[in-house]
Write an enzyme that holds these catalytic residues in place. Structure first.
Site, PDB file in Angstrom:
ATOM      1  N   ASN A  50       2.193  -3.044 -26.071  1.00 30.75           N
ATOM      2  CA  ASN A  50       3.455  -3.073 -26.809  1.00 30.75           C
ATOM      3  C   ASN A  50       3.365  -2.078 -27.953  1.00 30.75           C
ATOM      4  OD1 ASN A  50       5.769  -3.652 -28.257  1.00 30.75           O
ATOM      5  ND2 ASN A  50       5.601  -5.861 -28.007  1.00 30.75           N
ATOM      6  N   ASP A  97       5.608  -1.193 -23.153  1.00 26.91           N
ATOM      7  CA  ASP A  97       6.603  -0.113 -23.122  1.00 26.91           C
ATOM      8  C   ASP A  97       5.916   1.252 -23.000  1.00 26.91           C
ATOM      9  OD1 ASP A  97       5.581   0.206 -25.723  1.00 26.91           O
ATOM     10  OD2 ASP A  97       7.259  -0.872 -26.629  1.00 26.91           O
ATOM     11  N   HIS A 130      16.064  -0.551  -1.770  1.00 27.84           N
ATOM     12  CA  HIS A 130      16.979  -1.575  -2.268  1.00 27.84           C
ATOM     13  C   HIS A 130      17.129  -1.408  -3.780  1.00 27.84           C
ATOM     14  CE1 HIS A 130      12.843  -3.254  -2.192  1.00 27.84           C
ATOM     15  NE2 HIS A 130      13.135  -3.569  -3.445  1.00 27.84           N
ATOM     16  N   ARG A 140       5.039   7.387  -5.922  1.00 25.89           N
ATOM     17  CA  ARG A 140       4.524   6.310  -5.083  1.00 25.89           C
ATOM     18  C   ARG A 140       5.742   5.607  -4.510  1.00 25.89           C
ATOM     19  NH1 ARG A 140       5.368   0.494  -4.778  1.00 25.89           N
ATOM     20  NH2 ARG A 140       3.480  -0.457  -3.946  1.00 25.89           N
ATOM     21  N   ASP A 177       7.748   2.658  -2.578  1.00 26.61           N
ATOM     22  CA  ASP A 177       7.728   1.225  -2.324  1.00 26.61           C
ATOM     23  C   ASP A 177       8.294   0.930  -0.935  1.00 26.61           C
ATOM     24  OD1 ASP A 177       7.432  -1.553  -3.442  1.00 26.61           O
ATOM     25  OD2 ASP A 177       9.583  -1.589  -3.005  1.00 26.61           O
ATOM     26  N   GLU A 221       3.290   3.035   0.049  1.00 24.75           N
ATOM     27  CA  GLU A 221       2.748   1.671   0.116  1.00 24.75           C
ATOM     28  C   GLU A 221       2.707   1.236   1.590  1.00 24.75           C
ATOM     29  OE1 GLU A 221       3.747  -2.894  -1.315  1.00 24.75           O
ATOM     30  OE2 GLU A 221       5.336  -1.447  -0.952  1.00 24.75           O
ATOM     31  N   HIS A 242      -0.965  -4.722  -8.319  1.00 25.40           N
ATOM     32  CA  HIS A 242      -0.033  -5.734  -8.809  1.00 25.40           C
ATOM     33  C   HIS A 242       0.393  -6.705  -7.714  1.00 25.40           C
ATOM     34  CE1 HIS A 242       2.357  -2.641  -6.915  1.00 25.40           C
ATOM     35  NE2 HIS A 242       3.420  -3.420  -6.930  1.00 25.40           N
ATOM     36  N   ASP A 269      -0.023 -12.345  -7.784  1.00 23.85           N
ATOM     37  CA  ASP A 269       1.205 -12.431  -8.564  1.00 23.85           C
ATOM     38  C   ASP A 269       1.643 -13.892  -8.736  1.00 23.85           C
ATOM     39  OD1 ASP A 269       3.736 -11.987  -9.639  1.00 23.85           O
ATOM     40  OD2 ASP A 269       4.629 -11.521  -7.702  1.00 23.85           O
ATOM     41  N   ARG A 291      -0.864 -10.072 -13.183  1.00 26.13           N
ATOM     42  CA  ARG A 291      -0.063  -9.230 -14.072  1.00 26.13           C
ATOM     43  C   ARG A 291      -0.124  -9.710 -15.527  1.00 26.13           C
ATOM     44  NH1 ARG A 291       5.305  -8.641 -10.079  1.00 26.13           N
ATOM     45  NH2 ARG A 291       4.128  -8.011  -8.230  1.00 26.13           N
TER      46      ARG A 291
END
Length: 821
Positions: free
Chosen positions: A292, A336, A433, A519, A521, A550, A618, A689, A693
């Site tokens: 952060n 961030d 998507h 990368r 997805d 991926e 992740h 997950d 994370r």
């Protein structure tokens, strides 16, 4: 994102040709160009036997080696939709729907398939992946189940070769060569080509490649297994406009050539991947959880960074939800772009030089795989509340109206600083998507078929309004597909413009101010022709850009020079876990070596040098927790909230961390670019997950809540720095050749040689829990003096072409020597 089931795997596209090989005596003559192809001509037979079929599949012969297969599926509950997904359609959930036209409860679909081995599943209601209940044969799918196996043709139904060399008989039906697949043909550099031919195991004594120019070269056997042998040869590629070739085979007194004549378009552009990617050490960052850097952009109810992960904030659970159902998934910690930029010196000191960022475009979740707009960086990662006003003035279809938000500028400044420090940066391209707030989706909800974006999404009904969501999630409306990729031309052009925007932000033709690649997805969800076009956009904008996909299984059909440069190499991780972590289902070092060799054979060298050799991400449990939870299969039974209730989510033991470090040594010393998931280097641990994370552990933020569990492990960090420094110091580990020297299954030791023109390194890895002393054989031309450069400072002299070495338990050592001139 993690697909529900494996991504596509290469299949055997058997041509179904049987050769009636002609015998002729004497030595194999040098073929003159005028006499090509070699005489005498060979007659061919056909394959018209489908073989044993499961009760759920019927096969009708169309042409030799080609069948129309009808799949039957009777669901155990009422369903709305079922589709057939498999290796034959790149696991595309929309390519082959089944139907129940007669209403008898049995859904069917017919698809034309060639001879070979095909893997498949039925997908119910877009997200429930099922093994065929009518097919008993299955293979592990890399997750928690099995892929069904369909074998077509005589060769596919062979489980073990019974052939014998020297019996003057060749089963020509088993010959396979496909110049469109990297495993069988690839260019090497600017003027060489690698040719391979598959034969039945133990069936052929000698094979020659015969070119139409008159060149003839003998192939060498490079792989043997119970079913097939693989042969290869590397030859100069003549600059002849119409080059053709075939193969000449000999077994005993039987000699003859493949009647198929193959053509090579010599003008075809050679497959080349970015040179910088061959020297990359990747570091994956989940932006919301790394650092952060500015509290000014924190969303409401940001969780304190050092709070215990499993604790409950005062505002959580007030609506009756629990940790896993579902408030942990909506948490924000305030990570961030400013925080990533702040820690670039940390990454520099760690030794990594390439950064992969999970999605940074604006989205409503903490993971951002639900893009609201590809044109802008999320304000939570940049400057708060800077999106709406600018977005209202922009036209998705007109790039001239697109502007830069303050958050965009924060990201572009980050790119500048990263490049100044020598980093390459790629970002996640989620082009399958979007999230429901996306302006195009909101427009079709408002205007229906009259919307300019009406053909963007897979709308199944306008009244009532219904559509297809990715993996069954309505929050993620999918783009509509066609056989050629995306069904909408305007959508395709929009994505092409987005691609150029982030690769060359000021549009001046100099891409140095943009990202260094992408990368992708779930790219297998979009038909491959789209990626062929998209690659051309990427490479024309920046020829040195990097594209990785991926893909969760073997990916040779994606690494053919037409689609991607690389993939996230989950296949690499599966082998390491099976050898280094497993107990009950542990494989031997010889089996691990064989599986790694299969991957090297399947991909072009240009791709092999740049694949991302990861252990975790992740979408998986953390690497140390993998070691703590062996024998589960890679990425299997590791989600505590659903498929892994017995997963041990306690902190890994010191032995577990030693095994995780050995995995790192394999990454660092293997062909391919190692990729580290943020926090592994400081000892972070956890199940899949959401726990993988967690917020990054930072020394300056200690003490964390539960400090006995959450702290920077200094010894782990020091080991990572040492291992990364080894790779950075030795080019042979990055671009050198690979040669297996030893696989000792009894002692659980594997040794190999990495070599280039200037140096060579012998890597010895011990996965056993005890110290092992081994004699590692060396090539005859190897140097006599070797110096320890990792985990040992010993100097070894050898006059017997072997190294006598003691390797500590669950560890590795590396010795170095200069290559003799």
């Amino acid at each position: 994102m993690k697909p529900s089931k494996p991504s596509p795997r290469g299949t055997l596209a058997l041509t179904g040709v049987v050769l009636a090989l002609t015998m002729f005596g004497g030595l194999v003559p040098q073929v003159g160009a005028a006499d090509w192809p070699p005489a005498p001509p060979l007659e061919s037979a056909v394959d018209n036997q489908a073989g044993r079929m499961p009760p759920s599949v019927t096969a009708e012969l169309l042409t030799p080696g080609q069948w129309r297969c009808t799949f039957h599926f009777k669901p155990d509950r009422p369903i709305d939709q079922v589709v057939l997904a498999g290796t034959f359609n790149n696991w595309n959930r929309g390519a082959n729907p089944l139907s129940d036209l007669d209403g008898d409860g049995v859904w069917t679909a017919a698809i034309d398939l060639p001879a070979g081995e095909h893997l498949y599943k039925f997908v119910i209601n877009n997200d429930d992946w099922r093994q065929d209940p009518g097919n008993e044969e299955g293979v592990y799918d890399g997750h928690d189940g099995l892929n069904s196996v369909l074998r077509l043709g005589r060769v596919a139904n062979i489980h073990k070769s019974t052939a014998q060399q020297g019996d003057s008989a060749i089963m020509a039906l088993a010959l396979e060569h496909d110049p469109q697949r990297p495993i069988y043909f690839q260019t090497a550099g600017t003027n060489q080509a690698l040719f391979r031919l598959r034969t039945l195991a133990h069936d052929v004594e000698r094979i020659w490649l015969v070119l139409s120019t008159g060149i003839q070269a003998e192939l060498a056997r490079v792989r043997e297994d119970p079913r097939f042998d693989l042969w290869e040869v590397l030859v100069p590629l003549p600059t002849k406009p119409d080059l053709h070739y075939t193969f000449l085979l000999q077994d005993g007194t039987l000699k003859g050539h493949d009647p198929r004549i193959y053509g090579v378009p010599v003008t075809k552009e050679a497959f080349h991947t970015p040179d910088w990617a061959k020297h990359a050490i990747w570091y994956q960052i989940f932006p919301e959880r790394f650092r952060n850097g500015s509290t000014a952009n924190d969303p409401e109810n940001t969780i304190p960074w050092t709070m215990d992960w499993f604790a409950q904030a005062p505002w959580e659970g007030t609506d009756g939800q629990s940790f896993y159902k579902h408030f942990v998934f909506w948490r924000h910690y305030g990570g961030d772009i400013q925080g990533i930029q702040e820690k670039l010196p940390y990454l520099k000191e760690l030794g990594v030089n390439a950064i992969y960022l999970n999605p940074v475009f604006i989205g409503w979740s903490n993971h951002k795989y639900d893009a609201t707009n590809y044109m802008h960086i999320d304000p939570q990662f940049g400057v708060k509340d800077d999106y709406e006003q600018i977005a209202a003035t922009e036209d998705l279809l007109d790039p001239s109206t697109w502007k830069w938000t303050e958050s965009d500028k924060v990201f572009l400044n980050f790119l500048k600083k990263a490049h100044e420090l020598g980093f390459r940066v790629i970002i996640d391209g989620v082009f399958n998507h979007v999230g429901q707030p996306h302006p195009a989706f909101q427009d079709i909800k408002k205007n229906g078929p009259k919307s300019p974006y009406a053909d963007w999404f897979n709308v199944t009904s306008w009244d009532p309004f219904e559509f297809t969501g990715w993996a069954g999630f309505d929050a993620l409306p999918e783009f509509r597909k066609s056989a050629d990729g995306l069904a909408s031309e305007s959508l395709k052009q929009h994505l092409f413009n987005i691609t150029r925007r982030w690769m060359d932000p000021d549009g001046d033709g100099d891409p140095s101010d943009g990202i260094d690649g992408w990368r992708l997805d779930v790219p297998n969800e979009i038909p491959a022709p789209f990626w062929t076009e998209w690659r051309q956009v990427v490479k024309s904008t920046n020829p040195d850009a990097y594209i990785t996909g991926e893909i969760w299984d073997q990916a040779d059909q994606w690494l053919d020079g037409k689609h991607f440069d690389a993939v996230m190499n989950y296949e690499f991780a599966k082998v390491v876990c099976s050898w280094v972590f497993n107990h009950k289902y542990k494989i031997s070092p010889s089996r691990a070596d064989q599986r790694f060799r299969e991957l090297r054979l399947a991909y072009p060298l240009e791709a092999t040098l740049v694949v991302q050799n990861l252990m975790d991400s992740h979408d998986t449990d953390r690497v140390a927790s993998m070691a703590h939870n062996p024998d589960r299969g890679y990425d299997a039974q590791n989600r505590i909230q659903d498929n892994g209730p017995n997963y041990d989510n306690s902190k890994p033991t010191p032995t577990d961390y030693r095994r995780a470090r050995l995995a790192l040594v394999i990454q660092i010393t293997s062909i391919g670019a190692p990729m580290i998931y943020y926090g592994d280097e400081v000892g972070m641990w956890g199940a899949d997950d959401p726990t993988c994370r967690k917020p990054m552990l930072w020394k300056d933020l200690e003490p964390y809540e539960k400090p006995e569990l959450n702290y920077v492990m200094d010894d782990q960090l020091a080991f990572y720095k040492l291992a990364i420094a080894l790779r950075n110091a030795h080019p042979a580990l990055r671009t050198g050749s690979f040669q297996t020297l030893l696989t000792n299954d009894q002692q659980d030791v594997w040794a190999f040689l990495r070599k280039d023109a200037n140096e060579q390194l012998v890597v010895m890895l011990n996965a056993s829990d005890r110290e092992q002393t081994v004699d590692v054989p060396l090539p005859l031309a190897a140097p006599n003096k070797w110096h320890g450069v990792f985990n040992t400072d010993a100097t070894l002299d050898t006059d017997e072409h072997k190294l006598h070495v003691t390797v500590p338990a669950i560890s590795g050592v590396v010795f170095h020597a200069a290559t003799p001139k």
